[in-house]
Design a protein around this motif. Structure first.
Motif, PDB file in Angstrom:
ATOM      1  N   ILE A 132     -16.133   7.187  16.067  1.00  0.00           N
ATOM      2  CA  ILE A 132     -17.260   6.377  15.591  1.00  0.00           C
ATOM      3  C   ILE A 132     -18.564   6.851  16.221  1.00  0.00           C
ATOM      4  CG2 ILE A 132     -18.270   4.057  15.634  1.00  0.00           C
ATOM      5  CD1 ILE A 132     -15.452   2.934  15.336  1.00  0.00           C
ATOM      6  N   MET A 133     -18.512   7.225  17.496  1.00  0.00           N
ATOM      7  CA  MET A 133     -19.713   7.746  18.150  1.00  0.00           C
ATOM      8  C   MET A 133     -20.140   9.075  17.528  1.00  0.00           C
ATOM      9  SD  MET A 133     -20.514   5.390  20.187  1.00  0.00           S
ATOM     10  CE  MET A 133     -21.895   6.239  20.958  1.00  0.00           C
ATOM     11  N   ILE A 134     -19.167   9.907  17.171  1.00  0.00           N
ATOM     12  CA  ILE A 134     -19.483  11.165  16.488  1.00  0.00           C
ATOM     13  C   ILE A 134     -20.139  10.878  15.146  1.00  0.00           C
ATOM     14  CG2 ILE A 134     -18.487  13.220  15.397  1.00  0.00           C
ATOM     15  CD1 ILE A 134     -16.346  13.204  17.578  1.00  0.00           C
ATOM     16  N   ALA A 135     -19.628   9.858  14.433  1.00  0.00           N
ATOM     17  CA  ALA A 135     -20.218   9.471  13.144  1.00  0.00           C
ATOM     18  C   ALA A 135     -21.671   9.036  13.316  1.00  0.00           C
ATOM     19  CB  ALA A 135     -19.397   8.352  12.501  1.00  0.00           C
ATOM     20  N   SER A 136     -21.964   8.345  14.416  1.00  0.00           N
ATOM     21  CA  SER A 136     -23.344   7.890  14.647  1.00  0.00           C
ATOM     22  C   SER A 136     -24.285   9.063  14.894  1.00  0.00           C
ATOM     23  CB  SER A 136     -23.394   6.929  15.837  1.00  0.00           C
ATOM     24  OG  SER A 136     -23.181   7.609  17.062  1.00  0.00           O
ATOM     25  N   ILE A 137     -23.735  10.175  15.382  1.00  0.00           N
ATOM     26  CA  ILE A 137     -24.546  11.369  15.629  1.00  0.00           C
ATOM     27  C   ILE A 137     -24.789  12.146  14.338  1.00  0.00           C
ATOM     28  CG2 ILE A 137     -24.591  13.598  16.830  1.00  0.00           C
ATOM     29  CD1 ILE A 137     -22.964  12.278  19.067  1.00  0.00           C
ATOM     30  N   LEU A 138     -23.774  12.179  13.462  1.00  0.00           N
ATOM     31  CA  LEU A 138     -23.853  13.010  12.263  1.00  0.00           C
ATOM     32  C   LEU A 138     -24.426  12.283  11.050  1.00  0.00           C
ATOM     33  CD1 LEU A 138     -20.393  14.822  12.488  1.00  0.00           C
ATOM     34  CD2 LEU A 138     -22.623  15.693  13.211  1.00  0.00           C
ATOM     35  N   PHE A 139     -24.275  10.953  11.003  1.00  0.00           N
ATOM     36  CA  PHE A 139     -24.629  10.187   9.814  1.00  0.00           C
ATOM     37  C   PHE A 139     -25.899   9.369  10.011  1.00  0.00           C
ATOM     38  CE2 PHE A 139     -19.895   9.976   8.559  1.00  0.00           C
ATOM     39  CZ  PHE A 139     -20.027  11.088   7.745  1.00  0.00           C
ATOM     40  N   ASP A 140     -26.453   8.925   8.879  1.00  0.00           N
ATOM     41  CA  ASP A 140     -27.465   7.886   8.927  1.00  0.00           C
ATOM     42  C   ASP A 140     -26.755   6.547   9.089  1.00  0.00           C
ATOM     43  OD1 ASP A 140     -26.351   7.284   6.435  1.00  0.00           O
ATOM     44  OD2 ASP A 140     -27.987   8.204   5.315  1.00  0.00           O
ATOM     45  N   ARG A 141     -27.517   5.462   9.204  1.00  0.00           N
ATOM     46  CA  ARG A 141     -26.930   4.160   9.506  1.00  0.00           C
ATOM     47  C   ARG A 141     -25.920   3.718   8.447  1.00  0.00           C
ATOM     48  NH1 ARG A 141     -28.408  -0.281  12.588  1.00  0.00           N
ATOM     49  NH2 ARG A 141     -30.311   0.793  13.217  1.00  0.00           N
ATOM     50  N   ARG A 142     -26.252   3.889   7.170  1.00  0.00           N
ATOM     51  CA  ARG A 142     -25.370   3.413   6.104  1.00  0.00           C
ATOM     52  C   ARG A 142     -24.018   4.122   6.123  1.00  0.00           C
ATOM     53  NH1 ARG A 142     -27.347   4.239   0.025  1.00  0.00           N
ATOM     54  NH2 ARG A 142     -27.020   6.394   0.689  1.00  0.00           N
ATOM     55  N   ASN A 143     -24.038   5.449   6.245  1.00  0.00           N
ATOM     56  CA  ASN A 143     -22.786   6.201   6.267  1.00  0.00           C
ATOM     57  C   ASN A 143     -22.004   5.953   7.543  1.00  0.00           C
ATOM     58  OD1 ASN A 143     -22.586   8.176   3.814  1.00  0.00           O
ATOM     59  ND2 ASN A 143     -24.718   8.264   4.434  1.00  0.00           N
ATOM     60  N   ILE A 145     -21.951   3.111   9.287  1.00  0.00           N
ATOM     61  CA  ILE A 145     -21.311   1.801   9.147  1.00  0.00           C
ATOM     62  C   ILE A 145     -20.131   1.888   8.184  1.00  0.00           C
ATOM     63  CG2 ILE A 145     -21.641  -0.550   8.287  1.00  0.00           C
ATOM     64  CD1 ILE A 145     -24.482  -0.444   9.399  1.00  0.00           C
ATOM     65  N   ALA A 146     -20.286   2.649   7.112  1.00  0.00           N
ATOM     66  CA  ALA A 146     -19.189   2.810   6.144  1.00  0.00           C
ATOM     67  C   ALA A 146     -17.978   3.446   6.813  1.00  0.00           C
ATOM     68  CB  ALA A 146     -19.657   3.659   4.966  1.00  0.00           C
ATOM     69  N   TYR A 147     -18.199   4.505   7.580  1.00  0.00           N
ATOM     70  CA  TYR A 147     -17.077   5.148   8.270  1.00  0.00           C
ATOM     71  C   TYR A 147     -16.463   4.213   9.312  1.00  0.00           C
ATOM     72  CZ  TYR A 147     -14.410   8.257  11.235  1.00  0.00           C
ATOM     73  OH  TYR A 147     -13.392   8.816  11.963  1.00  0.00           O
ATOM     74  N   SER A 148     -17.303   3.487  10.046  1.00  0.00           N
ATOM     75  CA  SER A 148     -16.803   2.561  11.069  1.00  0.00           C
ATOM     76  C   SER A 148     -15.915   1.481  10.455  1.00  0.00           C
ATOM     77  CB  SER A 148     -17.979   1.920  11.809  1.00  0.00           C
ATOM     78  OG  SER A 148     -18.780   2.894  12.438  1.00  0.00           O
ATOM     79  N   LEU A 149     -16.312   0.979   9.300  1.00  0.00           N
ATOM     80  CA  LEU A 149     -15.499  -0.038   8.618  1.00  0.00           C
ATOM     81  C   LEU A 149     -14.163   0.540   8.169  1.00  0.00           C
ATOM     82  CD1 LEU A 149     -18.179  -1.949   6.494  1.00  0.00           C
ATOM     83  CD2 LEU A 149     -16.946  -2.782   8.514  1.00  0.00           C
ATOM     84  N   ILE A 150     -14.172   1.798   7.720  1.00  0.00           N
ATOM     85  CA  ILE A 150     -12.916   2.443   7.326  1.00  0.00           C
ATOM     86  C   ILE A 150     -11.982   2.549   8.525  1.00  0.00           C
ATOM     87  CG2 ILE A 150     -11.883   4.617   6.539  1.00  0.00           C
ATOM     88  CD1 ILE A 150     -14.393   5.029   4.814  1.00  0.00           C
TER      89      ILE A 150
END
Length: 203
Positions: A132-143, A145-150
Motif C-alpha cells: 500500500i505504501m508503494i501504491a502511494s508512491i506510484l499512484f495518485d490519490r484515487r488509484n 485508494i482503489a488499490y488499498s480497498l482491493i
C-alpha cells in the motif's frame, strides 16, 4: 540547406519524442527517460520496485528448486512474469498500467503465499501494508485508494474463508473474528498513513 536549396525539416517535438522512445528500448536495466519531471520520478521508482521483485523472484525460484517445493516455485515464477511485464510496459511509456500490473501481480502472489503457508498468521502479511505504501508512491490519490480497498477486501475475504473452513491450513484453527478486526485496523492505519504521505508529497 540541403542540395537543391531545400531547407531540412525542423527538429520537431514529435521527432524528439520518437528519439526518446528509441532510447528507452536500448537498455531495460535502466528506467526510461520522460520529459515530465513527475513521470521521471515515478518511472525511476517503478523501475526500482519492478527490478527488486524480478530478482527476488529469481532468488525465490532458485531457493525452492533446491528445497524441491513445487508450489512456491510456481508462485515466484508468477511474480517473475509480473515484474517482467511491468518493466516492459514501463519502457513503452505506460507508467500507470505498469504500476497496476506490478502491484496486482504482487497482491495475487502474496495471497497465494498466505494460502500455501500459515494463512493470516503468516509473517508475509507484513508485506501487504508495504504494498500500500508503494501504491502511494506510484499512484495518485484515487488509484491509491482503489488499490488499498482491493487489498483490504482481499484480506478480509481470505479471513472469512479461513473462518468458514473453505481455506484450511496448519494455522486456520487459530483464526477468529479478532483477527479480522486486527487486520482491518492494520489496513486502516496503512491506508491513512499512505494517504497522508501522498498528500505531503503533492504539497
Amino acid at each position: 540547406k540541403e542540395r537543391g536549396g531545400k531547407t531540412p525539416p525542423p527538429f520537431t517535438r514529435e521527432r524528439k519524442e520518437d528519439m526518446v522512445m528509441l532510447a528507452r528500448n536500448r537498455n531495460y536495466l535502466k528506467a526510461p527517460i520522460f520529459s515530465d519531471e513527475e513521470q521521471n520520478r515515478k518511472a525511476n521508482l517503478l523501475h526500482f520496485f519492478s527490478t527488486v521483485q524480478f530478482f527476488s523472484a529469481i532468488a525465490g525460484i532458485i531457493l525452492f528448486i533446491i528445497y524441491d517445493v513445487f508450489n512456491f516455485i510456481l508462485v515466484f515464477s508468477f511474480m517473475l512474469i509480473g515484474a517482467f511485464i511491468s518493466i516492459l510496459l514501463l519502457h513503452y511509456g505506460h507508467i500507470k498500467f505498469a504500476s497496476w500490473t506490478l502491484l496486482l501481480w504482487m497482491l495475487v502472489s502474496l495471497m497465494f503465499v498466505l494460502y500455501l503457508g500459515d494463512g493470516i498468521h503468516d509473517m508475509i502479511i507484513l508485506l501487504f501494508p508495504i504494498s500500500i505504501m508503494i501504491a502511494s508512491i506510484l499512484f495518485d490519490r484515487r488509484n491509491m485508494i482503489a488499490y488499498s480497498l482491493i487489498v483490504f477486501l482481499s484480506m478480509q475475504a481470505f479471513i472469512i474463508c479461513e473462518l468458514t473452513g473453505i481455506i484450511n491450513n496448519t494455522m486456520s484453527h487459530f483464526t477468529t473474528l479478532l483477527d479480522m478486526i486486527a487486520v482491518g485496523i492494520i489496513m486502516f492505519i496503512s491506508i491513512t498513513l499512505a494517504s497522508k504521505s501522498e498528500s505531503i508529497r503533492r504539497s
